[in-house]
Design a protein around this motif. Structure first.
Motif, PDB file in Angstrom:
ATOM      1  N   MET A   1       0.851  -1.184   0.000  1.00  0.00           N
ATOM      2  CA  MET A   1       0.000   0.000   0.000  1.00  0.00           C
ATOM      3  C   MET A   1       0.892   1.242   0.000  1.00  0.00           C
ATOM      4  N   ASN A   2       0.714   2.085  -1.042  1.00  0.00           N
ATOM      5  CA  ASN A   2       1.488   3.314  -1.092  1.00  0.00           C
ATOM      6  C   ASN A   2       0.729   4.439  -0.384  1.00  0.00           C
ATOM      7  N   HIS A   3       1.352   5.608  -0.354  1.00  0.00           N
ATOM      8  CA  HIS A   3       0.763   6.735   0.377  1.00  0.00           C
ATOM      9  C   HIS A   3      -0.555   7.186  -0.248  1.00  0.00           C
ATOM     10  N   ALA A   4      -0.647   7.232  -1.594  1.00  0.00           N
ATOM     11  CA  ALA A   4      -1.880   7.671  -2.254  1.00  0.00           C
ATOM     12  C   ALA A   4      -3.031   6.713  -1.953  1.00  0.00           C
ATOM     13  N   GLN A   5      -2.757   5.406  -2.026  1.00  0.00           N
ATOM     14  CA  GLN A   5      -3.801   4.438  -1.714  1.00  0.00           C
ATOM     15  C   GLN A   5      -4.240   4.545  -0.255  1.00  0.00           C
ATOM     16  N   LEU A   6      -3.282   4.753   0.632  1.00  0.00           N
ATOM     17  CA  LEU A   6      -3.622   4.903   2.041  1.00  0.00           C
ATOM     18  C   LEU A   6      -4.505   6.125   2.281  1.00  0.00           C
ATOM     19  N   THR A   7      -4.183   7.238   1.629  1.00  0.00           N
ATOM     20  CA  THR A   7      -4.981   8.461   1.810  1.00  0.00           C
ATOM     21  C   THR A   7      -6.397   8.289   1.262  1.00  0.00           C
ATOM     22  N   ALA A   8      -6.521   7.713   0.080  1.00  0.00           N
ATOM     23  CA  ALA A   8      -7.846   7.536  -0.520  1.00  0.00           C
ATOM     24  C   ALA A   8      -8.696   6.562   0.278  1.00  0.00           C
ATOM     25  N   LEU A   9      -8.095   5.471   0.740  1.00  0.00           N
ATOM     26  CA  LEU A   9      -8.861   4.489   1.505  1.00  0.00           C
ATOM     27  C   LEU A   9      -9.274   5.055   2.864  1.00  0.00           C
ATOM     28  N   GLY A  10      -8.410   5.826   3.468  1.00  0.00           N
ATOM     29  CA  GLY A  10      -8.781   6.428   4.743  1.00  0.00           C
ATOM     30  C   GLY A  10      -9.922   7.422   4.599  1.00  0.00           C
ATOM     31  N   ARG A  11      -9.887   8.222   3.519  1.00  0.00           N
ATOM     32  CA  ARG A  11     -10.972   9.186   3.286  1.00  0.00           C
ATOM     33  C   ARG A  11     -12.296   8.450   3.044  1.00  0.00           C
ATOM     34  N   ALA A  12     -12.265   7.353   2.264  1.00  0.00           N
ATOM     35  CA  ALA A  12     -13.491   6.613   1.982  1.00  0.00           C
ATOM     36  C   ALA A  12     -14.071   5.976   3.248  1.00  0.00           C
ATOM     37  N   LEU A  13     -13.227   5.452   4.091  1.00  0.00           N
ATOM     38  CA  LEU A  13     -13.717   4.821   5.324  1.00  0.00           C
ATOM     39  C   LEU A  13     -14.269   5.861   6.300  1.00  0.00           C
ATOM     40  N   ARG A  14     -13.602   7.018   6.376  1.00  0.00           N
ATOM     41  CA  ARG A  14     -14.124   8.068   7.249  1.00  0.00           C
ATOM     42  C   ARG A  14     -15.494   8.552   6.757  1.00  0.00           C
ATOM     43  N   LEU A  15     -15.647   8.633   5.428  1.00  0.00           N
ATOM     44  CA  LEU A  15     -16.937   9.041   4.862  1.00  0.00           C
ATOM     45  C   LEU A  15     -18.027   8.025   5.192  1.00  0.00           C
ATOM     46  N   LEU A  16     -17.691   6.740   5.151  1.00  0.00           N
ATOM     47  CA  LEU A  16     -18.654   5.715   5.538  1.00  0.00           C
ATOM     48  C   LEU A  16     -19.029   5.831   7.014  1.00  0.00           C
ATOM     49  N   GLY A  17     -18.074   6.212   7.822  1.00  0.00           N
ATOM     50  CA  GLY A  17     -18.381   6.412   9.242  1.00  0.00           C
ATOM     51  C   GLY A  17     -19.350   7.560   9.458  1.00  0.00           C
ATOM     52  N   GLU A  18     -19.168   8.617   8.704  1.00  0.00           N
ATOM     53  CA  GLU A  18     -20.108   9.740   8.803  1.00  0.00           C
ATOM     54  C   GLU A  18     -21.511   9.319   8.347  1.00  0.00           C
ATOM     55  N   HIS A  19     -21.585   8.494   7.287  1.00  0.00           N
ATOM     56  CA  HIS A  19     -22.888   8.001   6.843  1.00  0.00           C
ATOM     57  C   HIS A  19     -23.550   7.180   7.955  1.00  0.00           C
ATOM     58  N   GLY A  20     -22.765   6.357   8.642  1.00  0.00           N
ATOM     59  CA  GLY A  20     -23.343   5.531   9.698  1.00  0.00           C
ATOM     60  C   GLY A  20     -23.876   6.356  10.853  1.00  0.00           C
ATOM     61  N   GLU A  21     -23.189   7.439  11.198  1.00  0.00           N
ATOM     62  CA  GLU A  21     -23.660   8.278  12.288  1.00  0.00           C
ATOM     63  C   GLU A  21     -24.918   9.065  11.907  1.00  0.00           C
ATOM     64  N   ALA A  22     -25.062   9.370  10.612  1.00  0.00           N
ATOM     65  CA  ALA A  22     -26.207  10.183  10.170  1.00  0.00           C
ATOM     66  C   ALA A  22     -27.449   9.356   9.854  1.00  0.00           C
ATOM     67  N   LEU A  23     -27.359   8.032   9.856  1.00  0.00           N
ATOM     68  CA  LEU A  23     -28.512   7.200   9.522  1.00  0.00           C
ATOM     69  C   LEU A  23     -29.603   7.318  10.582  1.00  0.00           C
ATOM     70  N   SER A  24     -30.832   7.329  10.147  1.00  0.00           N
ATOM     71  CA  SER A  24     -31.985   7.363  11.047  1.00  0.00           C
ATOM     72  C   SER A  24     -33.196   6.826  10.284  1.00  0.00           C
ATOM     73  N   THR A  25     -34.343   6.772  10.940  1.00  0.00           N
ATOM     74  CA  THR A  25     -35.561   6.280  10.272  1.00  0.00           C
ATOM     75  C   THR A  25     -36.071   7.256   9.217  1.00  0.00           C
ATOM     76  N   GLN A  26     -35.644   8.518   9.266  1.00  0.00           N
ATOM     77  CA  GLN A  26     -36.085   9.517   8.286  1.00  0.00           C
ATOM     78  C   GLN A  26     -35.088   9.685   7.142  1.00  0.00           C
ATOM     79  N   THR A  27     -34.062   8.806   7.041  1.00  0.00           N
ATOM     80  CA  THR A  27     -33.089   8.952   5.968  1.00  0.00           C
ATOM     81  C   THR A  27     -33.757   8.643   4.626  1.00  0.00           C
ATOM     82  N   PRO A  28     -33.694   9.549   3.651  1.00  0.00           N
ATOM     83  CA  PRO A  28     -34.348   9.310   2.345  1.00  0.00           C
ATOM     84  C   PRO A  28     -33.575   8.278   1.529  1.00  0.00           C
ATOM     85  N   ASP A  29     -34.277   7.732   0.493  1.00  0.00           N
ATOM     86  CA  ASP A  29     -33.639   6.727  -0.354  1.00  0.00           C
ATOM     87  C   ASP A  29     -32.488   7.300  -1.152  1.00  0.00           C
TER      88      ASP A  29
END
Length: 214
Positions: A1-29
């Protein structure tokens, strides 16, 4: 894993974490479709980053080695090595026992035997009393010095105690380690007469006088 791959994968995982925190019963499709796209993007990044196969065992030395379901780490190679070590330990213990048994039953190379064939010297503590002329044993020899000293202490408190006691250490040789009282030689002849061979003081010896005397 090079530095660019590490940066991109970390950003994608952090974004998924934000999605998980924002989920609720009113989340639209529409938002869920966005989460799905981000998940696929993260999976693609993972596929590009990971270059080896998934480990088949929990062994850090052989992660992709053969599997043994009965092994704690699922590694057949390590489990085979552990079994061989246990078998060698058992066989070695039996061989040592057999060797000692053979040595114990083997005849001595000399008529006098070797050092291991002879009994080891044992130490004893002998309580002795002074009978007026010499030391004599006054009790059973003990293996413990403290026990022998307690025995002598009890004997000294008896009504007819001897004038002196001593403790002798017997260990290949005899060594006097302690004396109680004063072992003074006493007269044991009847009627208070001196022992034979010691004439009374003041009486001249019988026989012819020495030459030169009238």
């Amino acid at each position: 894993m090079n530095h660019a791959q590490l940066t991109a994968l970390g950003r994608a995982l952090r974004l998924l974490g934000e999605h998980g925190e924002a989920l609720s019963t009113q989340t639209p499709d529409a938002r869920l479709h966005e989460v799905k796209a981000d998940l696929r993007r993260a999976l693609d990044l993972l596929d590009e980053t990971v270059t080896t196969a998934a480990p088949a065992t929990r062994c850090p030395e052989h992660p992709n080695g053969p599997v043994d379901e009965s092994a704690p780490d699922l590694c057949l190679l390590c489990e085979t090595r552990r079994r061989a070590a246990r078998r060698s330990e058992v066989d070695g213990a039996y061989a040592s026992y057999a060797r000692r048994a053979a040595e114990a039953t083997a005849p001595a190379p000399s008529r006098y035997g070797v050092r291991e064939d002879r009994p080891q010297p044992q130490q004893r503590w002998l309580p002795e009393l002074w009978n007026g002329r010499e030391w004599q044993l006054c009790g059973t020899p003990r293996r413990d010095r403290r026990e022998a000293e307690l025995f002598i202490t009890a004997q000294r408190r008896a009504p007819r105690a001897a004038p002196a006691y001593r403790l002798v250490h017997e260990f290949t040789d005899y060594e006097v380690v302690r004396i109680w009282g004063h072992p003074v030689r006493t007269d044991i002849e009847p009627m208070g007469n001196p022992p034979m061979g010691n004439p009374p003081l003041g009486n001249p010896p019988l026989g012819n006088p020495p030459p030169g005397n009238p």
